[in-house]
Structure formats: structure tokens, C-alpha cells
Design an enzyme around this catalytic site. Sequence first.
Site, PDB file in Angstrom:
ATOM      1  N   TYR A 161       6.496  -8.545   8.756  1.00  0.00           N
ATOM      2  CA  TYR A 161       6.172  -7.121   8.814  1.00  0.00           C
ATOM      3  C   TYR A 161       6.421  -6.574  10.218  1.00  0.00           C
ATOM      4  O   TYR A 161       6.287  -7.299  11.214  1.00  0.00           O
ATOM      5  CB  TYR A 161       4.691  -6.877   8.489  1.00  0.00           C
ATOM      6  N   ARG A 167      -3.640  -4.902   8.151  1.00  0.00           N
ATOM      7  CA  ARG A 167      -4.655  -3.964   8.664  1.00  0.00           C
ATOM      8  C   ARG A 167      -5.918  -4.691   9.103  1.00  0.00           C
ATOM      9  O   ARG A 167      -6.656  -4.200   9.954  1.00  0.00           O
ATOM     10  CB  ARG A 167      -4.968  -2.879   7.644  1.00  0.00           C
ATOM     11  N   ASP A 205       0.841  -1.196   0.000  1.00  0.00           N
ATOM     12  CA  ASP A 205       0.000   0.000   0.000  1.00  0.00           C
ATOM     13  C   ASP A 205       0.876   1.246   0.000  1.00  0.00           C
ATOM     14  O   ASP A 205       2.013   1.219   0.497  1.00  0.00           O
ATOM     15  CB  ASP A 205      -0.894   0.028   1.238  1.00  0.00           C
ATOM     16  N   ASP A 215      -6.934   1.498   8.117  1.00  0.00           N
ATOM     17  CA  ASP A 215      -5.609   2.074   8.326  1.00  0.00           C
ATOM     18  C   ASP A 215      -5.731   3.593   8.425  1.00  0.00           C
ATOM     19  O   ASP A 215      -6.835   4.146   8.374  1.00  0.00           O
ATOM     20  CB  ASP A 215      -4.623   1.651   7.223  1.00  0.00           C
TER      21      ASP A 215
END
Length: 329
Positions: free
Chosen positions: A73, A198, A45, A87
Site C-alpha cells: 500500500y 489505518r 474501503d 481515517d
Amino acid sequence: MKNATSTASGILLVDKTGGMTSHDVVSRTRRLAGTRKVGHAGTLDPMATGLLILGVNSSTRLLTYVVGLDKEYLATVRLGVVTTTDDAEGEALGEPAGDGLLAGVTDARLAAAFAGQTGEIEQVPSSVSAIKVDGKRAYARVRSGEDVVLAARRVTIAEIELLGAPRRAVADDGTPGTGAEVVDVDVRVVCSSGTYIRAIARDVGAALGVGGHLTALRRTRIGPFSVDDAHSLDELGSVVESGASVPLIAAAAAAETLFPVWRLDEAQAVALGHGQRVEAPEDVRASAQGSTPVAAIAPGGALLGLVEVTGRTAKSVVNFPPDEREVTA
């Protein structure tokens, strides 16, 4: 900068900065690498930073095998505020949870909520994901005013590690919920391809009854490839401006990292290159379990292609053109 089209083939590790789309990274890399043949393995993203793996020229053929690798992550989950996108890019939905509810988010409840997101789970992707619904991206449908609810997908979240103590504060960074009391939690996540971080933030917030969304995301690893070995686009630009080529990982080196290896002799290389079946050595047959391809390395060290072993013989399933097999640095 080079004007001639380059045939250099390899894998490029890019450390994406925030605010760019994955397509932006591909477009700039095409200019830097001097070729249109650039693709990526798994989007990030615009808000996210970190590792993006690109294939250049014939090495784009390796990306199919990179997309499905597990990923790691680092993320920050903000509890107390729900957003339209799960988010910080979206708008706040409803009223913030407030200190009364957040006071009940004890360390034990927090740990249990994250633990509940681990293992093999059914996860509903964010409605503003890039998943296609009847040929149109879900996020495009949402932006055009449609109410989109995506079907749950089975994903595997191997590990969620809480990093440090939760931070209780009043949000003052201009993101959704600014001015509200929130709890920020830093986590490290190891998960299968297709997992939405998310969505983890959203679902942990829902489990705790306070709502949640993601405020920061950085991809640090894809399979065996680490962001520590990646270059920013600015760094790559400086390299090219100095007269050097983009620092690619040779296709052979990348394939040796991803697959079992078969080092061919001349006769085997010629036969496989002509599409013939070749008897595979016992050690190669043993290493080729299930549908795992084998990296066939020519006598000169270049990647001839990927081969599939069936019984005692093997046949090439992905070939690499001779004029693109070597990286010209």
C-alpha cells in the site's frame, strides 16, 4: 453491451477509484462481463483506491488463494488528530495535539514509531471494520451506537518505508481537524493479509502521544499482481462499448502465476478429470511443498484444476468446468 450470459472465465484486475465500495465494483463488473458470477478477493474501503482482484465465472474458485497473499500500500498518515474511524471518513475526537506536542515529533522519533509497527505484531482492528461480532459487522454495531472493541490479531508487517520528508502544515482540506496544525507522512507498507493500515496510523500517533489517522490509501500490489496492470471501471466500460470483451487474465495464466505447474498429457488429464488419483512426476512432487496446490494444465493449455499431491500421487481438489476453461476475448 452484451445481453447474453457469458461463460468466459478469468481474473480481472481493477483499479478502484475513491468513493466506491468493493460491492459497487463487483456490481458494475457483472454488467460489463455479462455474468452474475463475479467475486472479489479482499475489500477496499470506499476512501481507498487501487488494486481490487475479481474472479469471473469459474475463476472465482481461485480467489480463496488470492485473499491470503501479501499486499503493498501507499498511504498518508496525519499526525495530530484522532478520528472515530481512524481515517478521514470519521469525526475528530477531542482537541488536536497542537504545535507544542507536534514539535516533539522529530524525524528520529517518527522513524522509531513506524519501526515499532513492523514485524509480527498484535494489531487491534479499527472498531468500524467489516469484522463480524456475533454475526453482525463491527461497523454496523458502531453506527447503531454500540461501543465495540475488537480483539487483537496477529499480523506481519514486513516493511514500512517513509517516503520523503514529513510535511508540517495547517490542515485546510476539509477533513477532520481542519484548521489544526498537523504532520503528514507518506509511507509504503508491505504487509500480510488482514493488516489494517489505518490501525498503523492510529497506533503510530498513539506511540508519539499526538494521535493520528489515515487520510489517503492506495493498494498497489496483491501477491504477484500489480495495479500497474489494472484497468479502471471507466476504461473497462469503454472496452465493452467498443464491442470487445472485458480483458480477463485466463485462469491458466493466473494459476501459473500463483502455483507450481503440472503440464498433463491426455491420459493424466482424463484421469484427473474423472476424480482419479494419478502418479505425479518427481518434479511435481518436489514443487508441491506442504499444502500448496499445483495448477494442472491440460494439453490444450486450459486450467483443468488444482491438484493436491500426497506421497507419490495427486488428486484434483478444485475442478474447472470444460465450458468455462477458455477465455473468449
